[in-house]
Each structure stands twice: as structure tokens, then as C-alpha cells.
Scaffold this active site. Structure first.
Site, PDB file in Angstrom:
ATOM      1  N   GLU A 152     -16.296  -1.385 -19.089  1.00 51.85           N
ATOM      2  CA  GLU A 152     -17.840  -1.251 -18.653  1.00 51.85           C
ATOM      3  C   GLU A 152     -18.253   0.114 -18.792  1.00 51.85           C
ATOM      4  O   GLU A 152     -19.698   0.100 -18.746  1.00 51.85           O
ATOM      5  CB  GLU A 152     -17.858  -1.898 -17.465  1.00 51.85           C
ATOM      6  CG  GLU A 152     -17.043  -1.246 -16.107  1.00 51.85           C
ATOM      7  CD  GLU A 152     -17.298  -2.092 -14.780  1.00 51.85           C
ATOM      8  OE1 GLU A 152     -18.167  -1.809 -14.002  1.00 51.85           O
ATOM      9  OE2 GLU A 152     -16.184  -2.627 -14.639  1.00 51.85           O
TER      10      GLU A 152
ATOM     11  N   ALA B  58     -11.739  -4.354  -8.020  1.00 51.62           N
ATOM     12  CA  ALA B  58     -11.850  -3.102  -7.523  1.00 51.62           C
ATOM     13  C   ALA B  58     -12.198  -2.034  -8.712  1.00 51.62           C
ATOM     14  O   ALA B  58     -13.416  -1.836  -8.687  1.00 51.62           O
ATOM     15  CB  ALA B  58     -10.129  -2.572  -7.401  1.00 51.62           C
ATOM     16  N   ARG B  59     -11.404  -1.695  -9.479  1.00 49.16           N
ATOM     17  CA  ARG B  59     -12.009  -0.917 -10.694  1.00 49.16           C
ATOM     18  C   ARG B  59     -11.308  -1.372 -12.083  1.00 49.16           C
ATOM     19  O   ARG B  59     -10.034  -1.698 -12.096  1.00 49.16           O
ATOM     20  CB  ARG B  59     -11.580   0.814 -10.516  1.00 49.16           C
ATOM     21  CG  ARG B  59     -12.436   1.292  -9.287  1.00 49.16           C
ATOM     22  CD  ARG B  59     -13.705   1.270  -9.689  1.00 49.16           C
ATOM     23  NE  ARG B  59     -14.605   2.034  -8.667  1.00 49.16           N
ATOM     24  CZ  ARG B  59     -15.327   1.334  -7.597  1.00 49.16           C
ATOM     25  NH1 ARG B  59     -15.277   0.171  -7.696  1.00 49.16           N
ATOM     26  NH2 ARG B  59     -15.859   2.288  -6.833  1.00 49.16           N
TER      27      ARG B  59
ATOM     28  N   ASP C 132     -14.025  -8.815 -11.815  1.00 48.31           N
ATOM     29  CA  ASP C 132     -15.422  -8.552 -11.420  1.00 48.31           C
ATOM     30  C   ASP C 132     -15.748  -7.089 -12.149  1.00 48.31           C
ATOM     31  O   ASP C 132     -17.007  -6.726 -12.380  1.00 48.31           O
ATOM     32  CB  ASP C 132     -15.572  -8.402 -10.081  1.00 48.31           C
ATOM     33  CG  ASP C 132     -17.199  -7.671  -9.766  1.00 48.31           C
ATOM     34  OD1 ASP C 132     -18.195  -8.619 -10.034  1.00 48.31           O
ATOM     35  OD2 ASP C 132     -17.061  -6.781  -8.983  1.00 48.31           O
TER      36      ASP C 132
ATOM     37  N   GLY D 260     -19.393  -6.321  -4.811  1.00 48.49           N
ATOM     38  CA  GLY D 260     -19.972  -5.634  -3.499  1.00 48.49           C
ATOM     39  C   GLY D 260     -21.565  -5.296  -3.349  1.00 48.49           C
ATOM     40  O   GLY D 260     -22.045  -4.923  -2.638  1.00 48.49           O
TER      41      GLY D 260
ATOM     42  N   HIS E 124     -19.444  -6.611 -12.138  1.00 45.84           N
ATOM     43  CA  HIS E 124     -19.365  -5.760 -11.238  1.00 45.84           C
ATOM     44  C   HIS E 124     -20.373  -5.778 -10.072  1.00 45.84           C
ATOM     45  O   HIS E 124     -21.152  -4.848  -9.849  1.00 45.84           O
ATOM     46  CB  HIS E 124     -19.409  -4.142 -11.743  1.00 45.84           C
ATOM     47  CG  HIS E 124     -18.927  -3.266 -10.969  1.00 45.84           C
ATOM     48  ND1 HIS E 124     -18.201  -2.047 -11.617  1.00 45.84           N
ATOM     49  CD2 HIS E 124     -18.609  -3.198  -9.740  1.00 45.84           C
ATOM     50  CE1 HIS E 124     -17.848  -1.260 -10.546  1.00 45.84           C
ATOM     51  NE2 HIS E 124     -17.806  -1.920  -9.259  1.00 45.84           N
TER      52      HIS E 124
ATOM     53  N   ASP F  53       1.033  -1.184  -0.024  1.00 41.54           N
ATOM     54  CA  ASP F  53       0.062  -0.126   0.039  1.00 41.54           C
ATOM     55  C   ASP F  53       0.977   1.191   0.026  1.00 41.54           C
ATOM     56  O   ASP F  53       1.950   1.144   0.482  1.00 41.54           O
ATOM     57  CB  ASP F  53      -0.984  -0.031   1.307  1.00 41.54           C
ATOM     58  CG  ASP F  53      -2.097   1.010   1.159  1.00 41.54           C
ATOM     59  OD1 ASP F  53      -3.200   0.358   1.087  1.00 41.54           O
ATOM     60  OD2 ASP F  53      -1.845   2.230   1.176  1.00 41.54           O
TER      61      ASP F  53
END
Length: 312
Positions: free
Chosen positions: A256, A226-227, A251, A290, A287, A169
Site C-alpha cells: 500500500e 496492524a501494518r 485491512d 481505525g 486500511h 507480547d
């Protein structure tokens, strides 16, 4: 306060706002021009991703005191402009971190055990045991990039698998009992599995490119919940073809933001995406990492609690 809701969310959000004395106005369908014309009436704005909250909109929203984003990230909001105007921002990564952690683990297990291929073959009358021999997570090194709410939730769910879990990170001191924080060089040397849990920022956009992939010391599995824009699809496919990436659970996709359905018109489908949908070692979902029944309520509750604490 008058609050404009641009997306439909869990009814708890409306109910709790009413208890706080807020006046809820719902507009789930009007185009951007209509929203721009009336946004100046509102002190609060609630949305998921229907419209970008850019400087143009914020300049019109001269009464706006808060924006609630019923989701994890703030990439569709001009954060700098909002903060300059003193607008309180409430995102809700705490609300769907459990869902993302479980979905990421599910993708890894499905990939390692070839569940999608095996399921399809059995339904076709094929009983191919050796061809569907799986892998175990135990003994592998799972590397998590981005150790915030989502990364920590995934690491927590890896307990009991007897894997080594490391994290990288840009912030220091984020490691915990579930993952040891390491520098990028050790991360590249040790990771057998790389899982992305970063927000979409200028630094993370197209982060997973050819240079990023080639810097790893051994072939690895890639997970992205994530993205989509964090991964350069052409580079991913090239690495899959060369065996540098052993398989991928995605995902989210680079494509997209465009109308996803148009990709399935033959003349418009990018070759790299065609490869992904045909590859047996690639797992795709729309996606929804979550996106659980439980997270819908948790996201709404998190936004309400943050706004309530800021405006007691």
C-alpha cells in the site's frame, strides 16, 4: 505557539488549539521542499502520514517543541532524532482502538460466516446454503500478537463468544481478564486464529514469513489490522494454497505504500496480490480499521489532551 497542520483532521483539533492560544497554519498540499523551507518557523507540527518526519526535516525544525501524530503509530517519524532534540511526541492509539477492535471482530465474523461470498451469490440468484455453512468463534483459541491498545480492544470485544483468548507480547505482564499472556511456544500450539496488533518496527517488519507460519502446530486463520509490512505476502499466499493458513482478513497490505491503483494495471500486479483479490477465503479492506466517524474526533481529542498536559 505556531502550529503547522499538514493533514486535514477533525475541526475540534483546530478549535481546541485556538483556545490554548496556539496559532494554526494549514498546509495540506505543498510538496516536501516547501515544507522544509518553512518548518523552522513552527513550534508545533500536526500530521497523519502525508510526509515522513525524518532527520532532514527535524534538522530544519530548530524551533519545534512538539509533533502530534493523529493516528496510532510513529513509524513515519524519526523518533530517536526527535527525542534527541527534546521534541515531545504525541500519538493517539487510544483514539482509534475501539474502531480497530470492532473492525477486527467484524472481519473474523465475516470470514467465518462467508458473508462476502454469500452476499455476492444471493445477488446473482444463487441460494447455496450448504456451501456457505459457517464456523463459530466459540470453542476456538484466539491468539493476539501485540497486546497494547488495539490488542486489548479486540480481546474485550471477544467477551461473550466463549472462546479462549491468549496473547503474546515482547513486554511481560500485559495480560488481563480478557486475555491470558503466554509464551511463544504455547501460542504456536494453541492458536486457531492469529490477530496482529503490533506497530511497524525493525522487529515486526516481515514478521509473518514462511518460518513464522510453519512454526504453528495447526492451520490457523490470520487477521492483520496492524501494518502491511508485518506480513510477507508471498509467504501468506503460499500458506493459503497449502492450507496452513485457512483464511485471512487483511485491512493492510504490503503494497500500500506504493500507489495502490497502479497494481490494477495487469502488467504491474504482483501474482500474490492477484491471488488475494480472487481468493474466496480472503477479506480485504483499505486500511480503514481505525477509520470511523467516532475515531476521527477521538484521535483529535487525544492529541490535544496529550499536548495540553505537556504544555500546561
Amino acid at each position: 505557539m505556531k502550529v503547522l497542520h499538514l493533514d486535514e483532521n477533525h475541526p475540534l483539533l483546530l478549535e481546541e488549539f485556538e483556545k490554548l492560544g496556539f496559532e494554526n497554519h494549514l498546509d495540506y498540499t505543498s510538496p516536501r521542499e516547501v515544507i522544509l523551507d518553512k518548518i523552522g518557523m513552527y513550534q508545533g507540527l500536526i500530521l497523519r502520514s502525508r510526509l515522513p518526519v525524518d532527520q532532514t526535516l527535524l534538522d530544519r525544525a530548530d524551533k519545534l517543541q512538539f509533533i502530534g501524530r493523529v493516528g496510532a503509530g510513529l513509524e513515519n517519524i524519526d523518533v530517536a532524532c526527535a527525542k534527541e532534540k527534546g521534541i515531545f511526541l504525541a500519538a493517539a492509539p487510544e483514539g482509534n482502538r475501539d474502531a480497530v477492535g470492532e473492525h477486527t471482530l467484524g472481519m473474523l465474523l465475516a470470514l467465518f460466516n462467508k458473508l462476502c461470498t454469500a452476499n455476492a451469490e444471493v445477488r446473482q440468484g444463487l441460494w447455496r446454503r450448504e456451501a456457505n455453512r459457517g464456523l463459530e468463534i466459540g470453542g476456538k483459541t484466539v491468539g493476539i500478537i501485540g497486546y497494547g491498545n488495539m490488542g486489548k480492544a479486540f480481546a474485550q470485544r471477544l467477551r461473550g463468544f466463549e472462546a479462549e483468548v491468549i496473547c503474546y507480547d515482547i513486554l511481560g505482564g500485559v495480560g488481563n481478564e480478557d486475555a491470558r499472556q503466554v509464551g511463544i511456544m504455547e501460542f504456536r500450539k494453541r492458536a486457531d486464529i492469529v490477530s496482529l496488533h503490533v506497530p511497524e518496527t525493525p522487529e515486526t517488519a516481515q514478521m509473518v514469513n514462511s518460518e513464522f507460519i510453519e512454526a504453528f502446530y495447526k492451520p490457523f486463520w490470520l487477521l492483520n489490522t496492524a501494518r502491511g509490512k508485518c506480513v510477507v505476502t508471498d509467504a501468506l499466499v503460499d500458506a493459503l494454497q497449502k492450507g496452513k493458513i485457512l483464511g485471512a482478513g487483511l485491512d493492510v497490505l504490503e503494497y500500500e505504500k506504493a500507489s495502490f491503483e497502479t497494481l490494477f494495471r495487469t502488467q504491474e500486479m504482483p501474482p500474490s496480490f492477484k491471488y488475494l483479490i480472487e481468493a474466496p477465503n480472503v477479506l480485504l479492506s483499505p486500511h480503514v480499521a481505525g477509520w470511523t466517524v467516532e475515531s476521527k474526533e477521538k484521535l483529535a481529542r487525544t492529541v490535544v489532551e496529550k499536548i495540553q498536559s505537556h504544555f500546561p
